[in-house]
Design a protein around this motif. Sequence first.
Motif, PDB file in Angstrom:
ATOM      1  N   ALA A  26      61.568 -29.078  43.343  1.00 45.76           N
ATOM      2  CA  ALA A  26      62.193 -29.123  42.018  1.00 45.76           C
ATOM      3  C   ALA A  26      62.201 -27.896  41.381  1.00 45.76           C
ATOM      4  CB  ALA A  26      62.086 -30.422  41.251  1.00 45.76           C
ATOM      5  N   GLY A  27      63.509 -27.472  40.573  1.00 47.43           N
ATOM      6  CA  GLY A  27      63.544 -26.192  39.803  1.00 47.43           C
ATOM      7  C   GLY A  27      64.429 -26.305  38.593  1.00 47.43           C
ATOM      8  N   ILE A  28      63.678 -25.890  37.411  1.00 45.66           N
ATOM      9  CA  ILE A  28      64.223 -25.940  36.232  1.00 45.66           C
ATOM     10  C   ILE A  28      64.095 -24.490  35.776  1.00 45.66           C
ATOM     11  CG2 ILE A  28      63.850 -26.891  33.935  1.00 45.66           C
ATOM     12  CD1 ILE A  28      62.847 -29.346  34.924  1.00 45.66           C
ATOM     13  N   MET A  29      65.132 -24.154  35.066  1.00 49.44           N
ATOM     14  CA  MET A  29      65.355 -22.792  34.499  1.00 49.44           C
ATOM     15  C   MET A  29      65.484 -23.013  33.054  1.00 49.44           C
ATOM     16  SD  MET A  29      68.483 -19.996  34.099  1.00 49.44           S
ATOM     17  CE  MET A  29      68.894 -21.254  32.672  1.00 49.44           C
ATOM     18  N   VAL A  30      64.871 -22.396  32.274  1.00 46.80           N
ATOM     19  CA  VAL A  30      64.953 -22.315  30.736  1.00 46.80           C
ATOM     20  C   VAL A  30      65.430 -20.845  30.277  1.00 46.80           C
ATOM     21  CG1 VAL A  30      63.455 -22.349  28.508  1.00 46.80           C
ATOM     22  CG2 VAL A  30      62.774 -23.694  30.416  1.00 46.80           C
ATOM     23  N   ASN A  31      66.461 -20.691  29.566  1.00 50.83           N
ATOM     24  CA  ASN A  31      66.763 -19.633  29.033  1.00 50.83           C
ATOM     25  C   ASN A  31      66.185 -19.061  27.923  1.00 50.83           C
ATOM     26  OD1 ASN A  31      69.168 -18.461  30.422  1.00 50.83           O
ATOM     27  ND2 ASN A  31      70.668 -20.091  29.538  1.00 50.83           N
ATOM     28  N   LEU A  32      65.847 -17.832  27.903  1.00 54.23           N
ATOM     29  CA  LEU A  32      65.312 -16.946  26.932  1.00 54.23           C
ATOM     30  C   LEU A  32      66.292 -16.566  25.949  1.00 54.23           C
ATOM     31  CD1 LEU A  32      62.175 -15.780  28.479  1.00 54.23           C
ATOM     32  CD2 LEU A  32      62.320 -17.856  27.266  1.00 54.23           C
ATOM     33  N   GLY A  55      65.531  -6.794  30.579  1.00 56.33           N
ATOM     34  CA  GLY A  55      65.621  -5.312  30.422  1.00 56.33           C
ATOM     35  C   GLY A  55      66.422  -5.100  29.287  1.00 56.33           C
ATOM     36  N   LYS A  56      66.870  -5.982  28.294  1.00 57.01           N
ATOM     37  CA  LYS A  56      67.445  -5.499  26.965  1.00 57.01           C
ATOM     38  C   LYS A  56      66.290  -5.233  25.869  1.00 57.01           C
ATOM     39  CE  LYS A  56      71.278  -8.751  28.609  1.00 57.01           C
ATOM     40  NZ  LYS A  56      71.796  -9.811  28.030  1.00 57.01           N
ATOM     41  N   ARG A  57      66.454  -3.896  25.617  1.00 58.99           N
ATOM     42  CA  ARG A  57      65.386  -3.570  24.445  1.00 58.99           C
ATOM     43  C   ARG A  57      65.734  -4.240  23.024  1.00 58.99           C
ATOM     44  NH1 ARG A  57      62.751   1.097  26.419  1.00 58.99           N
ATOM     45  NH2 ARG A  57      61.298   0.620  24.668  1.00 58.99           N
ATOM     46  N   GLU A  58      66.863  -4.512  22.756  1.00 56.55           N
ATOM     47  CA  GLU A  58      67.065  -5.086  21.398  1.00 56.55           C
ATOM     48  C   GLU A  58      67.595  -6.564  21.480  1.00 56.55           C
ATOM     49  OE1 GLU A  58      67.344  -2.923  18.529  1.00 56.55           O
ATOM     50  OE2 GLU A  58      66.373  -1.388  19.761  1.00 56.55           O
ATOM     51  N   THR A  59      66.943  -7.235  20.595  1.00 52.90           N
ATOM     52  CA  THR A  59      67.259  -8.642  20.689  1.00 52.90           C
ATOM     53  C   THR A  59      68.103  -8.843  19.263  1.00 52.90           C
ATOM     54  OG1 THR A  59      66.387 -11.001  20.501  1.00 52.90           O
ATOM     55  CG2 THR A  59      65.134  -9.207  19.288  1.00 52.90           C
ATOM     56  N   PHE A 103      70.294 -15.569  19.561  1.00 50.78           N
ATOM     57  CA  PHE A 103      70.992 -16.185  20.676  1.00 50.78           C
ATOM     58  C   PHE A 103      71.545 -15.265  21.934  1.00 50.78           C
ATOM     59  CE2 PHE A 103      72.081 -19.152  17.134  1.00 50.78           C
ATOM     60  CZ  PHE A 103      71.435 -20.170  17.658  1.00 50.78           C
ATOM     61  N   ARG A 104      71.320 -13.925  21.786  1.00 52.58           N
ATOM     62  CA  ARG A 104      71.441 -12.971  22.866  1.00 52.58           C
ATOM     63  C   ARG A 104      70.345 -13.479  24.060  1.00 52.58           C
ATOM     64  NH1 ARG A 104      70.520  -6.548  23.553  1.00 52.58           N
ATOM     65  NH2 ARG A 104      72.388  -6.086  25.130  1.00 52.58           N
ATOM     66  N   LYS A 105      71.137 -13.611  25.377  1.00 50.99           N
ATOM     67  CA  LYS A 105      70.298 -13.780  26.594  1.00 50.99           C
ATOM     68  C   LYS A 105      69.507 -12.727  26.865  1.00 50.99           C
ATOM     69  CE  LYS A 105      73.366 -17.223  29.096  1.00 50.99           C
ATOM     70  NZ  LYS A 105      74.260 -17.270  30.096  1.00 50.99           N
ATOM     71  N   MET A 106      67.963 -12.758  26.730  1.00 50.10           N
ATOM     72  CA  MET A 106      67.110 -11.950  26.996  1.00 50.10           C
ATOM     73  C   MET A 106      66.240 -12.051  28.346  1.00 50.10           C
ATOM     74  SD  MET A 106      67.804  -9.920  24.450  1.00 50.10           S
ATOM     75  CE  MET A 106      66.239  -8.723  24.470  1.00 50.10           C
ATOM     76  N   GLY A 107      66.345 -13.221  28.793  1.00 52.75           N
ATOM     77  CA  GLY A 107      65.578 -13.497  30.250  1.00 52.75           C
ATOM     78  C   GLY A 107      65.851 -14.948  30.332  1.00 52.75           C
ATOM     79  N   HIS A 108      64.937 -15.386  31.382  1.00 53.76           N
ATOM     80  CA  HIS A 108      64.805 -16.934  31.751  1.00 53.76           C
ATOM     81  C   HIS A 108      63.556 -17.233  32.344  1.00 53.76           C
ATOM     82  CE1 HIS A 108      66.375 -15.593  35.840  1.00 53.76           C
ATOM     83  NE2 HIS A 108      65.717 -16.695  36.053  1.00 53.76           N
ATOM     84  N   VAL A 109      63.164 -18.202  32.346  1.00 51.72           N
ATOM     85  CA  VAL A 109      61.701 -18.705  32.961  1.00 51.72           C
ATOM     86  C   VAL A 109      62.129 -19.792  34.177  1.00 51.72           C
ATOM     87  CG1 VAL A 109      59.548 -19.638  32.677  1.00 51.72           C
ATOM     88  CG2 VAL A 109      60.493 -18.136  30.803  1.00 51.72           C
ATOM     89  N   LYS A 161      59.562 -23.921  26.630  1.00 51.63           N
ATOM     90  CA  LYS A 161      60.581 -23.526  25.527  1.00 51.63           C
ATOM     91  C   LYS A 161      59.932 -23.559  24.168  1.00 51.63           C
ATOM     92  CE  LYS A 161      64.746 -23.283  24.458  1.00 51.63           C
ATOM     93  NZ  LYS A 161      65.856 -22.257  24.818  1.00 51.63           N
ATOM     94  N   ASN A 162      58.979 -24.595  24.007  1.00 51.37           N
ATOM     95  CA  ASN A 162      58.168 -24.632  22.676  1.00 51.37           C
ATOM     96  C   ASN A 162      57.070 -23.445  22.513  1.00 51.37           C
ATOM     97  OD1 ASN A 162      59.863 -26.934  22.065  1.00 51.37           O
ATOM     98  ND2 ASN A 162      58.531 -28.164  22.759  1.00 51.37           N
ATOM     99  N   SER A 163      56.703 -22.751  23.660  1.00 49.78           N
ATOM    100  CA  SER A 163      55.766 -21.771  23.498  1.00 49.78           C
ATOM    101  C   SER A 163      56.340 -20.310  23.221  1.00 49.78           C
ATOM    102  CB  SER A 163      54.805 -21.862  24.550  1.00 49.78           C
ATOM    103  OG  SER A 163      54.089 -23.067  24.803  1.00 49.78           O
ATOM    104  N   ILE A 164      57.208 -20.120  24.175  1.00 52.10           N
ATOM    105  CA  ILE A 164      57.434 -18.410  24.286  1.00 52.10           C
ATOM    106  C   ILE A 164      58.541 -18.331  23.135  1.00 52.10           C
ATOM    107  CG2 ILE A 164      59.348 -18.712  25.734  1.00 52.10           C
ATOM    108  CD1 ILE A 164      58.295 -16.031  26.901  1.00 52.10           C
ATOM    109  N   ARG A 165      58.530 -17.235  22.377  1.00 51.32           N
ATOM    110  CA  ARG A 165      59.394 -16.842  21.468  1.00 51.32           C
ATOM    111  C   ARG A 165      60.020 -15.475  21.341  1.00 51.32           C
ATOM    112  NH1 ARG A 165      57.144 -16.795  15.777  1.00 51.32           N
ATOM    113  NH2 ARG A 165      59.383 -16.905  15.088  1.00 51.32           N
ATOM    114  N   VAL A 166      61.384 -15.394  21.241  1.00 52.06           N
ATOM    115  CA  VAL A 166      62.003 -14.030  21.595  1.00 52.06           C
ATOM    116  C   VAL A 166      62.332 -13.465  20.234  1.00 52.06           C
ATOM    117  CG1 VAL A 166      63.762 -12.573  22.718  1.00 52.06           C
ATOM    118  CG2 VAL A 166      62.923 -14.709  23.805  1.00 52.06           C
TER     119      VAL A 166
END
Length: 385
Positions: free
Chosen positions: A309-315, A345-349, A352-358, A376-381
């Motif tokens: 099973a796989g789940i992706m979380v957008n960052l 690899g986007k230096r500027e946030t 709601f800009r897509k910066m990565g995923h987990v 989702k509740n732990s990592i912050r961009v």
Amino acid sequence: MNYFSSDFKLGILGGGQLGKMLLYDTRKFDIQTIVLDPSEEAPARFGCNAFYNGSLLEFDTVYQFGKMVDLLTIEIENVNLEALEKLEEEGLPVYPSPKTLRLIQNKGRQKDFYVENNIPTSAHQRFVDIADLKKAIEKDELEFPFVWKSAQGGYDGNGVKIVRSTMDLMGLPEVECLAEDLVPFKNELAVIVARSPKGEIKTYPVVEMEFHPEANQVEYTICPARISKKVSEKAQKIALQVSEAMNHVGLLAVEMFQTEDDDILVNEVAPRPHNSGHYSIEASYTSQFEQHLRAILDLPLGNTDSKVAGIMVNLVGEEGHSGQVVYENIEQIMSIEGVTPHIYGKRETRPFRKMGHVTIVNEDMKEARRIAEEVKNSIRVISGQ
């Protein structure tokens, strides 16, 4: 043709995160790859054999880029089609074809195509601009609520708005647009179809997508979707119907609604690797990016089954933060078993800009979903001070 460790050159129009992730596999296979992107800071600039900075919409830039390669593909639909058509006429393989891209670039034309080919989709009306749409409302030819969409250029929730009254029309751009029926649905689903020039076709399992209520962006992609076998088979069948009608080459991500009555309605498609397939890098036998390469190069398509099973979380960039990006608590989530972050690899946030995923993989879907929530509740961009 020998693609591997040879003089063959693959061109990619677009060097964003999709291009960057496609390069994981061109490097694995030692396929020479050249990338064109309008940003000097494009994420794909380091992973290719050669990078060119230039507009994807200028005829001469795209045409001259195409003359340097043996096959051309895209990671974004918004490219100069006249240049691609001329290159194709001159014998360059272009996948997906300009014909497919011309159909998909305009959402009104795309919706008409579904109707013409008996592909189930929500009812829609096309308009020249907002003024034209307002006339339809005044004549009682259009009723609230409906979904407004810009016909061209919308992405990641941009160019889409639920309209419940005339007040919701304020501030919308004066562009060609369409109004779609607001569909009550249980789930938003997606199926990725791979198709090669010789006609080999494979589909990935149906995935379920959970969206952010404000940004209208995917927050979670869940594979396999938590739906019945009957609904899953119906979604796969309709995705194959769309693929056959479009006769595309490469990947086609078909986004759909599962209605309250378990009907399947096609929403939109994307003719390339797609956010809904990112889970496949860790969870599938063949990632969507490797499969795209196999398809456009007319190589045997890979196994699309999932290993687990796989789940992706957008960052995405947090609200209120713009500037140099900082991934807060990334070490915390990396300590959890089965969790893999992908940083684009986007230096500027910015918000709601897509910066990565987990990606979270686990043999137990419920546990994978629990971990996804924790991630989702732990990592912050956020932006640095």
